[in-house]
Design an enzyme around this catalytic site. Structure first.
Site, PDB file in Angstrom:
ATOM      1  N   ARG A   1       0.850  -1.168   0.000  1.00 17.19           N
ATOM      2  CA  ARG A   1       0.000   0.000   0.000  1.00 17.19           C
ATOM      3  C   ARG A   1       0.891   1.225   0.000  1.00 17.19           C
ATOM      4  NH1 ARG A   1      -0.750   2.462   5.334  1.00 17.19           N
ATOM      5  NH2 ARG A   1      -2.617   3.473   4.554  1.00 17.19           N
TER       6      ARG A   1
ATOM      7  N   GLU B   1       5.424   6.684   1.258  1.00 15.55           N
ATOM      8  CA  GLU B   1       5.919   5.404   1.746  1.00 15.55           C
ATOM      9  C   GLU B   1       5.298   4.280   0.928  1.00 15.55           C
ATOM     10  OE1 GLU B   1       6.265   6.728   6.456  1.00 15.55           O
ATOM     11  OE2 GLU B   1       4.691   5.340   5.828  1.00 15.55           O
TER      12      GLU B   1
ATOM     13  N   TYR C   1      -2.794  16.065  11.911  1.00 14.38           N
ATOM     14  CA  TYR C   1      -2.057  14.847  12.217  1.00 14.38           C
ATOM     15  C   TYR C   1      -0.775  14.751  11.400  1.00 14.38           C
ATOM     16  CZ  TYR C   1      -0.792   9.917  12.207  1.00 14.38           C
ATOM     17  OH  TYR C   1      -0.105   8.727  12.286  1.00 14.38           O
ATOM     18  N   LYS C   2      -0.844  15.160  10.155  1.00 13.93           N
ATOM     19  CA  LYS C   2       0.335  15.052   9.301  1.00 13.93           C
ATOM     20  C   LYS C   2       1.297  16.228   9.504  1.00 13.93           C
ATOM     21  CE  LYS C   2      -1.858  12.024   5.890  1.00 13.93           C
ATOM     22  NZ  LYS C   2      -0.978  10.847   5.900  1.00 13.93           N
TER      23      LYS C   2
END
Lengths: 321, 346
Positions: free
Chosen positions: B223, B265, B316-317
């Site tokens: 993913r 990622e 959050y990021k």
């Protein structure tokens, strides 16, 4: 996507009659390639083409995880079962080509254990044979307590006792011998993990005794025999596919879905891994939940079914497939 | 194809950049014009020649420089590489998987010769030529996980499986997006994911765990995940927050194109055979905004994704400080034209 979509072509390299009810089958890759590495406690699914019926049964690997030129399984003949073990005993001969899945482990050793205490009943011995080879190589202390009905049915008892000496204790019912679980489980060093594979009653006794003695649940491991039961034939409607299928007496619901060409996930085919969990759209009747995956509440709700082992009796069952 | 390895830095003067030919193979993480969590897992099959999905472990022009950066991090902070005592078998599984895959996929760069348990490994880009006994850690200079972890791009966590859960019991983590192995070691799947907003309520982690617990051998999955990083810095760890946290104050409309990087990622999941553990490689790709917008489809889409990103995720990021400037800057690359499905450039 499911594990049994990616089958490995093998040739039966040897068939050994271990005793009147158990045969050992050895497989090599058809090309002579190495087979995948695995860990003790793993099983493979063996595909059987039996006169037009395709069956897939899981069997524990008993060969050493450190030998990759061949795999070995042992099959106990069950004449009241669905016919898979009968097929293996009667039809499978050395030189035959078959297909197997890659190994899957739902009964692995906990590698944190300071000691592995293994309790086997009958054919439940097979995963432990691979696990002992693994524990022996890793240099972790282990002990096997192996119970069988009779001396004549105690497959591999002598050879295991020869190979692992004091690590192995044997008990035969017909000699009046049995494992004293209370004493055994009361006298283990801290950090011991206990593993049990055998008949349902034996698993329950070990789990209950360990629990009552205060063993942490995370240190108690068990594997139920993985075999879909036989039953009465029944009809199922597959809602997405828009078709009705019939599940034969000696067929699992999963096998009937596969035979219809409808896609379905699966892995262990023994009610343990949870991959084939399927939504029940409508149910007028009784689901015989034979799995070890759904909890009591989920079973009672009749909204989920594990097609690999569970069956149905009643007027109408409709699945989200 | 021979890869020209770049000499570049991920700290200090930040000379890291992508060659023009490397830009189109970037794993752009947005298949649609809007982004929300999903359990976006697919089989890690070989896909699209030249893409980062072609091989099991992608090797690109940044390989040698990334391995040098990892060595710098480990020299500074050995706690970035930890394995609980029961994870040695898993370390060997990891080593085998990487060596076998790289020798197969990049025969001009890596060579593995096996004579029973006696293995001979040649890594040409890093000038390594070692012989050792598989399974015997005394024949390697360090733990097998560290040995191979220093030779493969991306961070690697190894998750032990037991009690119906996964446990973060080993890892070599030097290029992380603000999480700490030292903090997470020994935690289970729900514990280490506890800080993630929204996803718990959506049941994402229950489904992901169920999927991972039955991940079959020989059938890896993948993913993509993403965030933004100011400067091409691989080591954005909580341990080093004072070094990179303030970078976020330096973003201006003038420098945003070169400063802000899309950080993707490529996460893959592998069942390891002997340990029954799961290997979780987290391979990071960095691309400056100026490089991203050279692909018109990506420029349009990134503007739409950033503009419509939910506030919880902005927070959050860690994007709050420069999010409005970024949306404004990206808007110049969005002419409102429709975008084609999928992640690859047109």
């Amino acid at each position: 996507m499911s594990a049994s979509d990616h089958l490995i072509p093998v040739v039966v390299s040897n068939v050994v009659e271990v005793n009147p009810i158990i045969k050992r089958f050895e497989f090599k890759h058809v090309n002579g390639d190495e087979l995948p590495a695995f860990s003790g406690g793993a099983h493979i699914v063996v595909e059987m083409l039996d006169d037009g019926t395709k069956r897939k049964n899981p069997y524990s690997l008993m060969s050493s995880p450190f030998e990759r030129d061949q795999y070995a399984i042992s099959v106990r003949r069950d004449d009241t079962g669905r016919g898979g073990s009968k097929f293996m005993h009667e039809q499978v001969r050395p030189g035959m080509q078959m297909k197997i899945s890659a190994p899957v482990n739902l009964f692995a050793l906990d590698l944190r254990a300071r000691k592995h205490l293994m309790i086997a009943g009958g054919i439940g011995i097979t995963p432990f044979i691979a696990q002992m080879a693994q524990a022996d190589k890793l240099g972790v202390p282990f002990e096997l307590h192996y119970a069988a009905r009779s001396v004549s049915q105690a497959a591999y008892m002598d050879s295991l006792a020869d190979r692992f000496g004091d690590h192995v204790s044997c008990y035969c019912d017909d000699q009046g011998e049995s494992v004293d679980l209370e004493t055994l489980l009361s006298n283990q060093p801290l950090g011991t993990h206990v593993y049990v594979c055998g008949p349902k009653g034996m698993i329950e006794r070990v789990v209950q005794t360990a629990t009552s003695l205060g063993w942490p649940a995370a240190h108690v491991h068990f594997e139920h025999f993985l075999a879909p039961p036989v039953g009465e034939p029944f009809e199922v409607h597959l809602a997405k596919a828009g078709i009705d299928i019939t599940v034969g007496a000696e067929q699992s619901l999963l096998e009937a879905v596969e035979a219809s060409g409808t896609p379905i996930n699966c892995m262990c085919r023994g009610g343990a891994c949870g991959q084939c969990e399927t939504v029940v759209v409508a149910c007028d009747g009784e689901i015989m939940h034979n799995d070890h995956w759904l909890d009591e509440e989920q079973r009672a709700a009749k909204q989920r079914i594990m097609p690999c082992v569970s069956r149905f009796r009643g007027k109408r069952l409709e699945l989200d497939l | 194809m021979t890869i020209q390895f770049k000499d570049e830095s991920f700290r200090g003067d930040f000379t890291y950049a992508n060659s023009p030919s490397n830009i189109p193979r970037f794993p752009f993480p947005f298949p649609e014009d809007e982004y929300m969590y999903s359990t976006n897992i697919e089989p890690h099959h070989a896909a699209r020649a030249g893409s980062p999905f072609e091989n099991a472990f992608d090797v690109d022009e940044h390989y040698v420089a990334e391995m040098k950066d990892r060595a710098l991090v480990l020299a500074d902070d050995p706690g970035r590489c930890q394995a609980l005592p029961h994870m040695e078998t898993a370390g060997w599984d990891f080593l085998e998987l990487v060596m076998v895959s790289k020798a197969r996929d990049y025969p001009d760069l890596f060579k593995l010769t096996m004579d029973g348990d006696r293995w001979h490994w040649i890594n040409k880009p890093l000038q390594i030529d070692d012989t050792f006994t598989f399974g015997d850690s005394s024949t390697l200079p360090c733990h097998p996980m560290e040995y191979i972890g220093r030779q493969v791009q991306g961070d690697h966590a190894i998750l032990d499986q037991r009690d119906g859960n996964l446990w973060m019991d080993a890892g070599i983590i030097t290029a992380q997006a603000d999480w700490s192995l030292d903090f997470d070691i020994g935690m289970n799947f729900f514990e280490w994911h506890a800080p993630v907003p929204l996803a718990h309520e959506l049941g994402v982690f229950q489904r992901a765990l169920k999927f991972l617990l039955t991940l079959p051998q020989g059938q890896p999955s993948r993913r993509l995940n993403w965030t933004l990083t100011v400067n091409p810095r691989l080591d954005t760890s909580p341990e080093n927050y004072p070094k990179w946290g303030p970078d976020r104050m330096t973003v201006t409309p003038e420098n945003i194109g070169e400063k802000v990087h899309l950080r993707v990622e490529l996460q893959t999941f592998w069942r390891l055979p002997r340990s029954n553990a799961i290997l979780f490689p987290i391979r990071t790709y960095l691309m400056a905004m100026n490089e991203v917008v050279t692909q018109p489809k990506w420029g349009r889409r990134l503007h739409r994704v950033m503009r419509d990103l939910r506030p919880e995720l902005v927070d959050y990021k860690g994007l709050s400080r420069y999010h409005p400037i970024l949306v404004e800057w990206l808007s110049q690359f969005d002419d409102g034209a429709p975008t084609s499905p999928g992640i690859f450039p047109d």
